[in-house]
Scaffold this active site. Structure first.
Site, PDB file in Angstrom:
ATOM      1  N   ARG A   1     -10.843  -8.589  10.189  1.00 37.43           N
ATOM      2  CA  ARG A   1     -10.949  -7.655  10.321  1.00 37.43           C
ATOM      3  C   ARG A   1     -12.677  -6.947   9.959  1.00 37.43           C
ATOM      4  NH1 ARG A   1      -7.676  -2.660   7.516  1.00 37.43           N
ATOM      5  NH2 ARG A   1      -6.596  -1.237   8.996  1.00 37.43           N
TER       6      ARG A   1
ATOM      7  N   TRP B   1      -3.108  -0.666  -3.391  1.00 34.49           N
ATOM      8  CA  TRP B   1      -4.608  -1.674  -3.708  1.00 34.49           C
ATOM      9  C   TRP B   1      -4.364  -2.846  -2.625  1.00 34.49           C
ATOM     10  CZ3 TRP B   1      -7.423  -2.151  -7.875  1.00 34.49           C
ATOM     11  CH2 TRP B   1      -8.591  -2.822  -7.849  1.00 34.49           C
ATOM     12  N   ASP B   2      -4.719  -2.726  -1.341  1.00 34.41           N
ATOM     13  CA  ASP B   2      -4.772  -3.828  -0.236  1.00 34.41           C
ATOM     14  C   ASP B   2      -5.602  -4.320  -0.162  1.00 34.41           C
ATOM     15  OD1 ASP B   2      -3.604  -3.965   2.504  1.00 34.41           O
ATOM     16  OD2 ASP B   2      -3.958  -2.423   3.092  1.00 34.41           O
TER      17      ASP B   2
ATOM     18  N   CYS C   1      -0.221  -4.439  -2.276  1.00 34.73           N
ATOM     19  CA  CYS C   1      -0.344  -4.712  -0.581  1.00 34.73           C
ATOM     20  C   CYS C   1      -1.227  -5.511  -0.331  1.00 34.73           C
ATOM     21  CB  CYS C   1      -1.046  -3.571   0.116  1.00 34.73           C
ATOM     22  SG  CYS C   1      -1.207  -2.968   1.114  1.00 34.73           S
TER      23      CYS C   1
ATOM     24  N   ASP D   1       4.100  -4.930   7.054  1.00 32.09           N
ATOM     25  CA  ASP D   1       3.408  -3.775   7.599  1.00 32.09           C
ATOM     26  C   ASP D   1       4.273  -3.828   9.461  1.00 32.09           C
ATOM     27  OD1 ASP D   1       1.067  -3.005   6.709  1.00 32.09           O
ATOM     28  OD2 ASP D   1      -0.276  -4.426   7.984  1.00 32.09           O
TER      29      ASP D   1
END
Ligand code: DGJ
Length: 719
Positions: A435, A469-470, A518, A540
């Site tokens: 990503r 908090w990803d 997350c 998701d």
């Protein structure tokens, strides 16, 4: 007392309300005798020396003691046990052998903390008793301590191990498990997978479920359940193991030529090696174990209540979580202050208590290609900063939450310009992006401090009540140039020590902030993260129908209060499914509930639904947050799914049913509830119908059979 030692028989007995776990010392080895329904007395007779050598060597001076055929508590590699070990050590002289024997034990009231690692805890010394068995290998100078923490009233035993180098030279720990249990038969199936359940018979060979991704991962989850054939929700044996750790792990169940089985769970041996200097101690993460002789329902409730009450911490542990609205599926990166404030106004109007600004508020981030690491507000999008929005919302009685992905760095960022070597990498290798981002090197203290400082600076500005908090990629080329060559396989574990230290500082310094974990949804839905953050964005995939399986599988060991679930738009953004609002709502009703849509774009009818459903959740929130959860129908194998929450006093039951697939001439479907007071009278809120508890639990309630994706929600209140 939960822990007993009999000096005559050298038997260690751990008793909980309904279970017993028995070990014995023989020839210095710690032998496993029994784990199952509660029993008492001398269990020595259970040990059987069958002398099944089958090419396996005998131990010196012990006629018939074939180590390979003995159920061991903490098998160590190097002698004559050929099965998967719990501990492997390379000594300074290069020999790969560790042979520790029992030297002593001690029994402690309460439960010691594990320094630097998340773990379950006791609030008073009466809740738990801990047995520590010390073993020692005089040749290698290795001391091993096995910890057994017994939560007697909860039918849970937790385990971990520590290794101390008492020698004069460094050694390497090549693998270390948190727990290992030997079973004397292979009459089991396995239960596993990231919340979409797979059940498989146990066959000869090794079944390994693991992650080497630098995260517990979406792919597999760090838990394993062994069941006897035919075990269902309410009957049969179920043995569960859950690791309290968020990085690479392995859970293995292996069956050998003697038809015995060994379960080993702990750090992933393939991506781990630890150099232990003289005098140093290494402690494994904790493994939580529970046995139920009454099927999976009881097992799940043992884990869920322990995790909810004695793993999660902080002010939100025991209270209903705020109804929130998240901006992600409402507007993705396409927002500015005006749009957020309009959404906030709608939240106030509809009874939503907290609005979360998801990804896109910082740096120059208008898409996912840049700015991770630059944790300063994008003034172009949000003139006046976060404070302006939080002040606006505060006037309307709505709280504000914010998204971070603090462990990451975008190559296109100010931070990367200043510190191109702050990411995990090897000097002479390319850096694969996921990503468009790299992972910060949390084995470094300066990097951990940067993360703490940047998150804390935003939180100190005030006005923020919640943090999401990803963590949106897994690890590759996970080197750390500051570590010497012989410590590079320590990166995974050191990374998590770094992360846990940052999280500990943040949750301590900001006790009023609700943290939600997350990782692209539930890529780090594990007991390690729950120690710092009491809820997790479950997936998701926000499609209600898809979520049925995900939430069903998650509920096997994790509490519903930990599962974040939101009512999303229809058609769903991921699958395109068109699903009625009521069904989306019924499925999203877990312990942490919210919306993932733009309320300003809803029809008046749907706005009313949001208003009513937010009010409903507030009214019954306690039942979802702390009630007992029962799985009633399995969406993996049936054309429907059903479940119920029952308040701890059994006064209120909220039950949901979703029809996922219509069959012509559908069954005369009824759903039998569980966990009610059989003699009590319950009134159903929407119809006014009255039932006895035993009727509801044995005959059940009629369910719809004709409209696909339609659902029914029952609320039963004791009269
Ligand atoms: C992945 C998360 O799971 C989503 O909810 C959202 O926060 C995006 N990341 C933002 O990039």
């Amino acid at each position: 007392m939960a822990v007993f030692y009999d000096y005559e028989t050298r038997q260690y007995s751990l008793h909980t309300a309904n279970t017993s776990y028995i070990m014995q010392e023989r020839e210095g080895f710690l032998v496993h005798l029994y784990w199952g329904k509660k029993l008492g007395g001398d269990c020595s007779y259970m040990f059987r020396e069958q002398g099944r050598a089958a090419f396996s060597p005998r131990m010196e001076n012990c006629e018939g003691f074939i180590l390979d055929d003995i159920p061991l508590e903490y098998p160590c590699w190097g002698r004559a046990d050929m099965r998967t070990p719990a501990l492997e050590i390379t000594n300074h002289d290069g020999s790969v052998i560790v042979d520790p024997r029992v030297v002593s034990h001690r029994i402690i009231k309460g439960k010691p903390a594990i320094k630097g690692l998340p773990a379950t805890y006791a609030e008073s010394d009466d809740e738990c008793e801990t047995l520590v068995i010390e073993l020692f290998d005089p040749v290698g100078g290795i001391k091993v301590e096995l910890y057994y923490c017994v939560f007697a009233q909860r039918d849970v035993i937790t385990r971990y191990a520590s290794v101390t180098n008492r020698g004069e030279e460094p050694v390497f720990i090549d693998s270390i498990a948190s727990a290992s249990v030997d079973f004397d038969s292979i009459n089991f199936g396995t239960h596993c997978r990231e919340r979409n359940i797979e059940r498989a018979p146990l066959k000869h060979g090794r079944f390994i479920m693991s992650s080497r991704r630098g995260a517990s991962s979406h792919v597999h989850n760090p838990f394993l359940i062994l069941t006897s054939p035919g075990t269902d929700e309410v009957s049969g044996d179920a043995y569960g193991f859950v690791l309290v750790y968020s990085g690479s792990f392995s859970a293995e169940i292996a069956a050998n030529q003697f038809d015995t089985a060994r379960a080993v769970i702990g750090l992933n041996r393939e991506s781990f090696r630890w150099k232990l200097e003289p005098g140093e101690v290494f402690t494994s993460p904790e493994c939580v174990m529970s046995y139920s002789g009454d099927g999976l329902d009881r097992l799940s409730s043992n884990f869920a209540s322990l995790f909810r009450e004695r793993l999660c911490r902080g002010k939100y542990r025991d209270i209903r979580r705020p109804v929130l609205l998240n901006s992600w599926e409402a507007c993705y990166f396409g927002f500015d202050s005006e749009r957020l404030m309009l959404i906030g106004d709608s939240c106030a109007e509809l009874g939503i208590e907290l609005m979360v600004i998801d990804d896109g508020w910082f740096g120059k981030r208008d898409n996912d290609r840049c700015s991770l690491g630059d944790w300063f507000v994008n003034e172009k999008k949000l003139p006046g900063g976060i404070k302006r929005i939080s002040d606006h919302l505060a006037k309307k009685g709505v709280k504000l939450g914010i998204w971070f992905e603090p462990e990451m760095i975008s190559p296109d960022s100010e931070l990367y310009k200043q510190h191109p070597n702050w990411c995990l990498h090897y000097n002479n290798r390319p850096r694969s992006e996921g990503r468009y981002q790299l992972i910060l090197d949390l084995t470094r203290k300066d990097v951990c401090d940067y993360i703490y400082d940047s998150v804390a600076a935003i939180l100190r500005e005030g006005g923020i009540s919640y943090v999401k908090w990803d963590f949106n990629r897994n690890m590759s080329e996970a080197g750390s140039p500051l570590l010497p060559a012989d410590r590079l396989r320590e990166v995974d574990f050191r990374y998590y020590l770094g992360l846990y230290s940052v999280l500990e500082r943040l949750v301590t310094d900001f006790p009023d902030v609700l943290f939600e974990s997350c990782s692209g949804g539930g890529g780090r839905f594990d007991a390690g993260m729950l120690y710092y953050m009491p809820q997790v964005w479950t997936s998701d995939d926000s499609d209600a129908i898809e979520r049925l399986k995900i939430q069903y599988g998650t509920s096997l060991v994790y509490p519903m209060s930990a599962m974040s679930a939101h009512v999303s738009a229809s058609p769903n953004h991921q699958t395109g499914h068109v699903t009625p609002f009521d069904t989306r709502f019924t499925v999203a009703l877990t312990g942490s509930f919210g919306y993932e849509l733009d309320p300003t774009k809803l029809s008046d009818e749907d706005k009313n639904k949001v208003r009513e459903t937010a009010a409903f959740y507030k009214q019954y929130g306690e039942v979802f947050a702390r009630g007992d959860y029962h799985r009633l129908r399995d969406p993996h194998s049936e054309n429907c799914s059903a479940w119920c929450f029952v308040s701890q006093d059994k006064n209120v039951c909220v039950a949901g049913y979703v029809l996922t697939h219509v069959r012509l001439y559908g069954n005369n479907e009824r759903v039998a509830l569980r966990g009610l007071d059989p003699d009590a009278i319950y009134k159903e809120k929407f119809t006014g119908a009255v039932y006895r508890g035993d009727q509801l639990m044995n005959f059940g309630l009629h369910a719809p059979t004709t409209l696909e994706f339609h659902s029914i929600l029952w609320v039963l209140e004791k009269q």
